[in-house]
Motif scaffolding. Structure first.
Motif, PDB file in Angstrom:
ATOM      1  N   LEU A 115      -7.243 -19.735   1.660  1.00 47.36           N
ATOM      2  CA  LEU A 115      -6.423 -18.791   0.902  1.00 47.36           C
ATOM      3  C   LEU A 115      -5.032 -18.604   1.498  1.00 47.36           C
ATOM      4  O   LEU A 115      -4.202 -17.896   0.924  1.00 47.36           O
ATOM      5  CB  LEU A 115      -7.130 -17.432   0.794  1.00 47.36           C
ATOM      6  N   GLY A 116      -4.759 -19.192   2.641  1.00 51.57           N
ATOM      7  CA  GLY A 116      -3.409 -19.185   3.207  1.00 51.57           C
ATOM      8  C   GLY A 116      -2.781 -17.799   3.291  1.00 51.57           C
ATOM      9  O   GLY A 116      -1.688 -17.585   2.782  1.00 51.57           O
ATOM     10  N   PHE A 117      -3.462 -16.873   3.941  1.00 57.12           N
ATOM     11  CA  PHE A 117      -3.003 -15.478   3.976  1.00 57.12           C
ATOM     12  C   PHE A 117      -1.606 -15.337   4.573  1.00 57.12           C
ATOM     13  O   PHE A 117      -1.295 -15.887   5.629  1.00 57.12           O
ATOM     14  CB  PHE A 117      -3.984 -14.620   4.774  1.00 57.12           C
ATOM     15  N   VAL A 118      -0.752 -14.592   3.858  1.00 57.24           N
ATOM     16  CA  VAL A 118       0.614 -14.305   4.295  1.00 57.24           C
ATOM     17  C   VAL A 118       0.683 -12.843   4.729  1.00 57.24           C
ATOM     18  O   VAL A 118       0.369 -11.954   3.933  1.00 57.24           O
ATOM     19  CB  VAL A 118       1.627 -14.547   3.153  1.00 57.24           C
ATOM     20  N   PRO A 119       1.088 -12.548   5.960  1.00 58.56           N
ATOM     21  CA  PRO A 119       1.090 -11.161   6.457  1.00 58.56           C
ATOM     22  C   PRO A 119       2.317 -10.359   6.034  1.00 58.56           C
ATOM     23  O   PRO A 119       2.937  -9.675   6.851  1.00 58.56           O
ATOM     24  CB  PRO A 119       1.049 -11.361   7.973  1.00 58.56           C
ATOM     25  N   HIS A 120       2.679 -10.456   4.762  1.00 56.40           N
ATOM     26  CA  HIS A 120       3.807  -9.681   4.227  1.00 56.40           C
ATOM     27  C   HIS A 120       3.323  -8.952   2.979  1.00 56.40           C
ATOM     28  O   HIS A 120       3.322  -9.507   1.882  1.00 56.40           O
ATOM     29  CB  HIS A 120       4.992 -10.595   3.885  1.00 56.40           C
ATOM     30  N   ALA A 121       2.895  -7.715   3.157  1.00 59.19           N
ATOM     31  CA  ALA A 121       2.320  -6.946   2.057  1.00 59.19           C
ATOM     32  C   ALA A 121       3.406  -6.349   1.176  1.00 59.19           C
ATOM     33  O   ALA A 121       4.491  -5.992   1.639  1.00 59.19           O
ATOM     34  CB  ALA A 121       1.435  -5.828   2.606  1.00 59.19           C
ATOM     35  N   VAL A 122       3.093  -6.256  -0.106  1.00 55.51           N
ATOM     36  CA  VAL A 122       3.933  -5.530  -1.059  1.00 55.51           C
ATOM     37  C   VAL A 122       3.235  -4.197  -1.309  1.00 55.51           C
ATOM     38  O   VAL A 122       2.096  -4.166  -1.778  1.00 55.51           O
ATOM     39  CB  VAL A 122       4.106  -6.321  -2.373  1.00 55.51           C
ATOM     40  N   LYS A 123       3.912  -3.112  -0.996  1.00 56.07           N
ATOM     41  CA  LYS A 123       3.279  -1.797  -1.039  1.00 56.07           C
ATOM     42  C   LYS A 123       3.311  -1.197  -2.449  1.00 56.07           C
ATOM     43  O   LYS A 123       4.052  -1.633  -3.328  1.00 56.07           O
ATOM     44  CB  LYS A 123       3.973  -0.851  -0.044  1.00 56.07           C
ATOM     45  N   ASN A 124       2.490  -0.192  -2.634  1.00 51.42           N
ATOM     46  CA  ASN A 124       2.382   0.499  -3.921  1.00 51.42           C
ATOM     47  C   ASN A 124       3.481   1.560  -4.007  1.00 51.42           C
ATOM     48  O   ASN A 124       3.263   2.730  -3.704  1.00 51.42           O
ATOM     49  CB  ASN A 124       0.999   1.141  -4.044  1.00 51.42           C
ATOM     50  N   ARG A 125       4.669   1.127  -4.419  1.00 52.53           N
ATOM     51  CA  ARG A 125       5.840   2.002  -4.452  1.00 52.53           C
ATOM     52  C   ARG A 125       6.269   2.256  -5.896  1.00 52.53           C
ATOM     53  O   ARG A 125       6.166   1.386  -6.755  1.00 52.53           O
ATOM     54  CB  ARG A 125       7.003   1.370  -3.678  1.00 52.53           C
TER      55      ARG A 125
END
Length: 222
Positions: free
Chosen positions: A167-177
């Motif tokens: 799944l190639g996890f990317v550690p850059h989350a998009v927050k619930n804004r």
């Protein structure tokens, strides 16, 4: 480059990411095609609002394509554009599989909720079938989307994604804004609105810089 937004759970925010990636790529002057392959037509609605807000100058081309023929149509249009972004629905459909077959990169937003994490095994099974049918491997990036500002759920979901190498996890989350729905209601990206939320802008930049840089490296190595 062809980017397909993928997943088999509704409500993960695929359309928001597809819209933002399209506008983000287009702001450099690139010629971008946004393909709405979701029967709900969210990307088309976004584009209609954008056309109204910007007096018709949306900055990219939109087409609606559904079904198995999507693959052939996208392949035909590919030489005309610098990048293509395909938004698919939240189910394992013929359209989504066709979009993954023709794509160079699959982007998989995951909400850090138990019901979303539980779908990962089915998702990896589908991706495995797609990979087996391709001549070249599909580059896959997963990331947290609509994540809580601070929450243990974020950490647990990130750990689950990190444990699945495919799944190639990317550690850059998009927050619930609130910035995302507020901008989207006008057909705009968060970096286009007046007095933008800089945290939202920074997380979008971090995610897309990681993805586009990694995709370029993968293409070069191939």
């Amino acid at each position: 480059m062809i980017y397909t937004l993928s997943g088999i759970k509704g409500g993960s925010g695929r359309s928001t990411i597809a819209e933002h990636l399209t506008v983000w790529l287009a702001k450099s002057g690139a010629d971008i095609l946004l393909v709405d392959a979701d029967e709900q037509g969210t990307a088309s609605d976004f584009t209609a609002w954008r056309e109204h807000t910007l007096d018709g100058n949306v900055g990219y081309t939109l087409v609606q394509l559904i079904g198995a023929n999507l693959r052939k149509q996208v392949e035909t249009m590919k030489p005309k554009y610098d990048h293509i972004v395909i938004d698919t629905g939240g189910r394992d459909t013929t359209s989504q599989r066709a979009a993954l077959i023709v794509a160079d990169v699959a982007l998989i937003p995951i909400q850090p909720r138990s019901h979303d994490v539980w779908t990962l095994s089915k998702l990896t099974e589908m991706l495995g079938e797609i990979q087996a049918s391709r001549l070249e491997p599909l580059t896959v990036y997963s990331f947290l989307n609509r994540a809580d500002i601070t929450s243990a759920d974020n950490r647990e979901a990130a750990e689950a994604l990190s444990s699945m190498a495919e799944l190639g996890f990317v550690p850059h989350a998009v927050k619930n804004r609130k910035a995302y729905p507020n901008a989207g209601a006008k057909g705009l990206a968060v970096f286009e609105i007046e007095s933008p939320d800089q945290k939202a802008v920074s997380e979008i930049d971090a995610l897309f810089n990681h993805i586009t840089h990694g995709s370029l490296i993968s293409t070069t190595e191939a």
